[in-house]
Design an enzyme around this catalytic site. Structure first.
Site, short mmCIF file in Angstrom:
data_model
loop_
_atom_site.label_atom_id
_atom_site.label_comp_id
_atom_site.label_asym_id
_atom_site.label_seq_id
_atom_site.Cartn_x
_atom_site.Cartn_y
_atom_site.Cartn_z
N GLY A 177 0.82 -1.21 0.00
CA GLY A 177 0.00 0.00 0.00
C GLY A 177 0.85 1.26 0.00
O GLY A 177 2.09 1.20 -0.03
N TYR A 198 -15.04 3.82 7.98
CA TYR A 198 -13.59 3.81 8.24
C TYR A 198 -13.28 4.47 9.58
O TYR A 198 -12.53 3.93 10.40
CB TYR A 198 -12.91 4.56 7.09
CG TYR A 198 -11.43 4.82 7.23
CD1 TYR A 198 -10.52 3.78 7.29
CD2 TYR A 198 -10.94 6.14 7.26
CE1 TYR A 198 -9.16 4.03 7.38
CE2 TYR A 198 -9.58 6.39 7.35
CZ TYR A 198 -8.69 5.34 7.41
OH TYR A 198 -7.34 5.59 7.49
C1 AKB Z 1 -8.40 8.86 3.95
O1 AKB Z 1 -8.53 9.91 3.30
O2 AKB Z 1 -9.29 8.03 4.13
C2 AKB Z 1 -7.05 8.61 4.61
C3 AKB Z 1 -7.03 9.08 6.02
C4 AKB Z 1 -7.11 10.51 6.33
O3 AKB Z 1 -6.95 8.28 6.91
N1 AKB Z 1 -6.01 9.25 3.87
#
Ligand code: AKB
Length: 316
Positions: free
Chosen positions: A12, A143
């Site tokens: 990654g 996330y």
């Molecule tokens: C995203 O944009 O999802 C990542 C992060 C800020 O964790 N780059």
């Protein structure tokens, strides 16, 4: 056999450069790169590499035992934009891979863990400027939820089972070697590539969207310094705030224009705008600066100069 480092998700954006740096520090043969496939042949050929599914506990355990691994960097994750498209997959990968590694450490199979968190743990109710280390975290993305919950589990495994787990809340990371994939901050990488290739870029975030960002060299420096810090200096076992700079798409475009006056920028915000709007514009990282002497080297001007220099070599 000397003890080894395992990087899960080595192909990654961050894993690629972390692998190179850790091999510089510890020796090529002491750092095992792993990923779900062999998509990055230069990494596969540069040193020990294993195909490893981060969701497979037994595969990770066997790899750690067979190679005498004592430290794991778990870099595999689905990021914010991809996570909104595939919520259950994001939950499955981001949480189960973390549990696998924490449980290996709890079981005494490995000694030390690095796990990246993100500014995505913050949400609309977090103070927008200088988001503190300890503050309201009500993330609105899958996330962000996985990172927030992961932080709680890291602290729990440290407090209850003595696991030496360390973590950083990365801002958007900008690099010229490997492309990011599926993040909201990815525009700040794409823009440099398109500036060199096409002389123009269409941003998927609006011109005034201010977000915390960092050049890759600083992110790698922070990661290796945190992992090298004496355990007694580490007061945060959830995840450290980390900051270098904040800028908007308009500001990064202006920065590119100082070196490429003909560069043009247009704006067409998409679903990622709502994600960006939910994150703070800047981060207070004073605890990291105090605990393990964190300091950044790159501001926007220095980063733009380095990105354009390196990408010109790549494309021209
Ligand atoms: C995203 O944009 O999802 C990542 C992060 C800020 O964790 N780059």
């Amino acid at each position: 056999m000397s003890s080894k480092i395992l990087i899960i998700g080595a192909c990654g954006q961050i894993g690629t450069e972390l692998t190179t740096k850790l091999r510089d520090i510890h020796g090529v043969d002491n750092v095992i790169a792993s990923d779900i496939n062999t998509r990055k042949l230069e990494l596969v050929n540069a040193g020990p590499f294993v195909i490893l599914d981060a969701k497979n506990f037994n595969a990770i355990k066997d790899c750690c035992i067979n190679h005498n691994v004592d430290t794991v960097y778990l870099m595999a994750a689905l990021l914010s934009a991809t996570g909104e498209k595939y919520p259950m997959e994001a939950w499955d990968l981001n949480m189960n891979s973390l549990f696998h590694v924490l449980n290996l450490a709890k079981g005494g199979h490995i000694k030390k863990v690095f796990w990246p968190s993100s500014i995505a743990v913050f949400g609309p109710t977090t103070p927008n400027k200088n988001a503190p280390q300890h503050t309201i975290c009500e993330p609105t993305t899958v996330y962000g939820i996985t990172k927030q919950v992961g932080e709680r589990w890291c602290e729990y495994y440290h407090d209850k089972y003595g696991v030496d787990v360390r973590s950083i809340r990365y801002p958007g990371i900008i690099s010229h070697k490997a492309m990011p994939g599926g993040g909201t901050t990815d525009y700040a990488v794409e823009i440099y590539h398109e500036a060199i290739k096409e002389g123009k870029y269409e941003s998927f975030l609006a011109e005034d969207t201010n977000l915390p960002m960092m050049f890759m060299d600083d992110a790698i420096k922070a990661t290796t310094e945190l992992m090298a810090a004496p355990s007694e200096n580490i007061t945060i076992r959830s995840s450290y705030n980390l900051a270098a700079m904040s800028f908007t798409p308009k500001e990064i475009a202006e920065s590119i224009k100082t070196e490429m006056p003909d560069f043009t920028m247009s704006y067409k915000p998409d679903f990622r705008q709502a994600i960006a709007n939910s994150w703070p514009t800047s981060i207070d990282d004073s605890v990291a600066r105090k605990d393990w002497n964190w300091s950044h080297d790159f501001d926007l001007k220095k980063m733009t100069s380095e990105m354009l220099t390196q990408l010109k070599k790549k494309y021209q």
